[in-house]
Design an enzyme around this catalytic site. Structure first.
Site, mmCIF file in Angstrom:
data_model
loop_
_atom_site.group_PDB
_atom_site.id
_atom_site.type_symbol
_atom_site.label_atom_id
_atom_site.label_comp_id
_atom_site.label_asym_id
_atom_site.label_seq_id
_atom_site.Cartn_x
_atom_site.Cartn_y
_atom_site.Cartn_z
ATOM 1 N N ASP A 1 0.742 -1.252 -0.056
ATOM 2 C CA ASP A 1 -0.198 0.058 -0.035
ATOM 3 C C ASP A 1 0.846 1.224 -0.009
ATOM 4 O OD1 ASP A 1 -2.856 1.160 0.521
ATOM 5 O OD2 ASP A 1 -1.853 1.831 2.163
ATOM 6 N N GLU B 1 1.518 -0.387 -5.101
ATOM 7 C CA GLU B 1 0.715 0.794 -5.555
ATOM 8 C C GLU B 1 1.515 1.992 -5.758
ATOM 9 O OE1 GLU B 1 -3.266 3.211 -3.840
ATOM 10 O OE2 GLU B 1 -1.605 2.632 -2.626
HETATM 11 C C1 NOJ Z 1 -4.385 3.151 -0.548
HETATM 12 C C2 NOJ Z 1 -5.366 2.213 -0.699
HETATM 13 O O1 NOJ Z 1 -5.727 1.601 -1.851
HETATM 14 C C3 NOJ Z 1 -6.532 2.977 0.245
HETATM 15 O O2 NOJ Z 1 -7.801 2.197 0.126
HETATM 16 C C4 NOJ Z 1 -6.151 3.532 1.352
HETATM 17 O O3 NOJ Z 1 -7.177 4.303 1.848
HETATM 18 C C5 NOJ Z 1 -4.947 4.320 1.386
HETATM 19 N N1 NOJ Z 1 -3.918 3.524 0.645
HETATM 20 C C6 NOJ Z 1 -4.535 4.517 2.799
HETATM 21 O O4 NOJ Z 1 -3.899 3.078 3.229
#
Ligand code: NOJ
Length: 528
Positions: A208, A273
């Site tokens: 993440d 990500e």
């Molecule tokens: C990216 C995640 O995909 C999202 O859902 C989340 O709110 C944020 N990171 C914070 O962790």
């Protein structure tokens, strides 16, 4: 399952655990619910699952606020349920990857609780970013950073003696304090977490906010207040304009550490990500000793327009070519509007989403499908009083947030619930979802589910899907056509308002009906 580079062409299915399938009847999806649906996933033909966070959490951001990264939240099950799920998934030929959240913890994490009880300057506070405020009384935030969810990225705490004290940094909700990645304990703890799950046989991780974690030491102000236009824009920075909150050079050290751990476990995958606007910055994340693969979000940002789609594809391929990695394609996830809605909604939105699925599944590299995408679900129109995404409150009710794309999956039957739960689903399921239930789509050869199943099957079995290079063909205005170099399978897309002739070849799959052997608007076809 023996190929160590299995991920290069895999189709990954993202399960938003809360919304996939509820086995224990509390209205919230859980690990046993997923286990009960493995047969469906095998039938769909995907190779790998990605589970969103299921760790112990107060659920301020539905699990992305982790209180214990090495345990399962009771609402989702327990460690034994997790082990059963992994073992059964492997029996079904499905790999299991899980989401890790190293940028921040929950405010309920034992480290943060200890930090609140400790004095400024203490080792407990050094695991996070605590700073004195600006202004004579320290009552202004330490810098001008905004939270991605809305409002300042700083919250003030009381000192242990009850007086107004320091501020802590949170790039997301106040319940998600950012960890300090210059602190050795923070590194050691992530390493422990990686090994904990690798030893439980997971096949890999999705990191993440992989472009987060490291911060510039002096935490400089951003040059301007960033107020992106819409919700999706928040997740998709449009340019490579530097933003001191993200993409700091030191983050690459963290990725090298993660990769070094994984290299002891052959065949395991780490993907990240990576929301950075600039291709050369992106490619740094997928160098040989960092992430195996990054999600490239250019296709998400592209409108339904052949020139924009082609440019997104070319830029994504370019970004990984230099680093020797392979692309990761995504049209949908739990943070953004669903493609059917993004492309205009209604019948046209659905037709365009189906066409884009054929484009995506024709591309070389990993493809991510988000649960419900294979059913052609649109966003749900939800009333104010059911919204749960923290964005709604933190933006002062100016942004409705992401609940619209997180409504539970309709499995079967004709009444809400729709087989997702025996009680009330955690978000209401709109009546239109009743027309899209999986059980009926499985029986209908014209359904979106049947189209996606067939496309995945062809992608796996047809020789036209081999090779990493693309060759582009000339195409009428508003159209594109390409094939993998050295093969004969062509993918053609029509985003124009005209009916156009198809390239030569036999149509082996089309996203919608053809018109007198020609390709109508909002349609894609594969030709061999
Ligand atoms: C990216 C995640 O995909 C999202 O859902 C989340 O709110 C944020 N990171 C914070 O962790």
């Amino acid at each position: 399952m023996a190929d160590p580079q299995w991920w290069r062409d895999a189709v990954v299915y993202q399960i938003y655990v809360r919304s996939f399938a509820d086995a224990d009847g509390d209205g919230v999806g859980d690990l046993e619910g997923i286990r009960a649906r493995l047969g469906y996933l095998e039938l769909l033909g995907v190779d790998t699952l990605w589970l969103t966070p299921f760790y112990t959490s107060p659920m301020a951001d539905h699990g992305y606020d982790v209180a214990d990264p090495r345990d399962v939240d009771p609402v989702f099950g327990d460690l034994a349920a997790f082990d059963r799920l992994v073992a059964d998934a492997h029996e079904h030929g499905l790999r299991v990857t899980i989401d890790l959240v190293p940028n921040h913890t929950s405010r309920e994490h034992e480290w943060f609780r200890a930090a609140l009880d400790a004095a400024p300057g203490s080792p407990e506070r050094a695991r996070y970013h605590f700073r004195r405020g600006r202004g004579p009384d320290g009552d202004e935030p330490p810098n001008n950073w905004q939270s991605v969810f809305g409002g300042p990225a700083w919250t003030r705490v009381q000192d242990p003696d009850g007086s107004p004290g320091e501020w802590y940094l949170h790039l997301f909700a106040p319940e998600q304090p950012d960890l300090n990645w210059t602190n050795a304990e923070v590194w050691a703890d992530l390493e422990k977490t990686l090994r904990f799950w690798l030893d439980r046989d997971v096949d890999g991780f999705r990191i993440d906010v992989a472009h987060g974690m490291s911060k510039p030491p002096d935490l400089p102000d951003t040059r301007e207040e960033r107020e992106p236009a819409g919700d999706d824009e928040r997740w998709a920075p449009a340019s490579g304009e530097p933003d001191p909150r993200f993409d700091h050079d030191d983050v690459h050290g963290v990725h090298r550490m993660i990769r070094a751990v994984l290299d002891h476990y052959p065949g395991r995958l780490v993907m990240g990500e990576v929301w950075v606007g600039d291709s050369s910055r992106f490619s740094r994340y997928v160098r040989a000793d960092e992430l195996h693969l990054g999600f490239n979000f250019r296709l998400v940002r592209a409108p339904f327009d052949a020139a924009a789609v082609r440019s997104a594809i070319e830029q994504s391929l370019g970004a990984v070519a230099d680093a020797g990695s392979s692309p990761g394609w995504t049209l949908s996830n739990h943070d953004i509007s669903r493609p059917v809605t993004r492309y205009g909604g209604g019948e046209a939105g659905l037709a365009r989403a189906r066409a884009m699925t054929l484009v995506e599944l024709a591309l070389p590299g990993m493809v991510f499908l988000y649960n419900g995408e294979e059913l052609g679900l649109p966003d749900a129109d939800l009333p104010d009083d059911v919204l749960q995404d923290p964005i709604w409150e933190l933006s002062g009710h100016t942004r409705r947030g992401r609940d619209r794309s997180r409504v539970p999956i309709p499995w079967e039957g004709s009444a809400p619930g729709y087989g997702f739960t025996a009680s009330d689903p955690w978000l209401p399921m709109p009546p239109e979802y009743g027309k899209l239930v999986a059980a009926e789509q499985l029986e209908d050869t014209g359904s979106t589910l049947s189209l996606v199943r067939r496309a995945i099957e062809l992608r796996k079995t047809h020789p036209g899907f081999q090779g990493q290079e693309l060759e582009w063909f000339g195409a009428p205005t508003g159209c594109l056509a390409f094939r993998r170099a050295g093969t004969t399978l062509v993918c053609a897309l029509n985003t124009s308002a005209e009916i156009v002739p198809l390239p030569p070849g036999e149509v082996i799959l089309a996203s919608g009906p053809l018109t007198d052997g020609m390709l109508p608007p909002d349609t894609a076809a594969w030709l061999a």
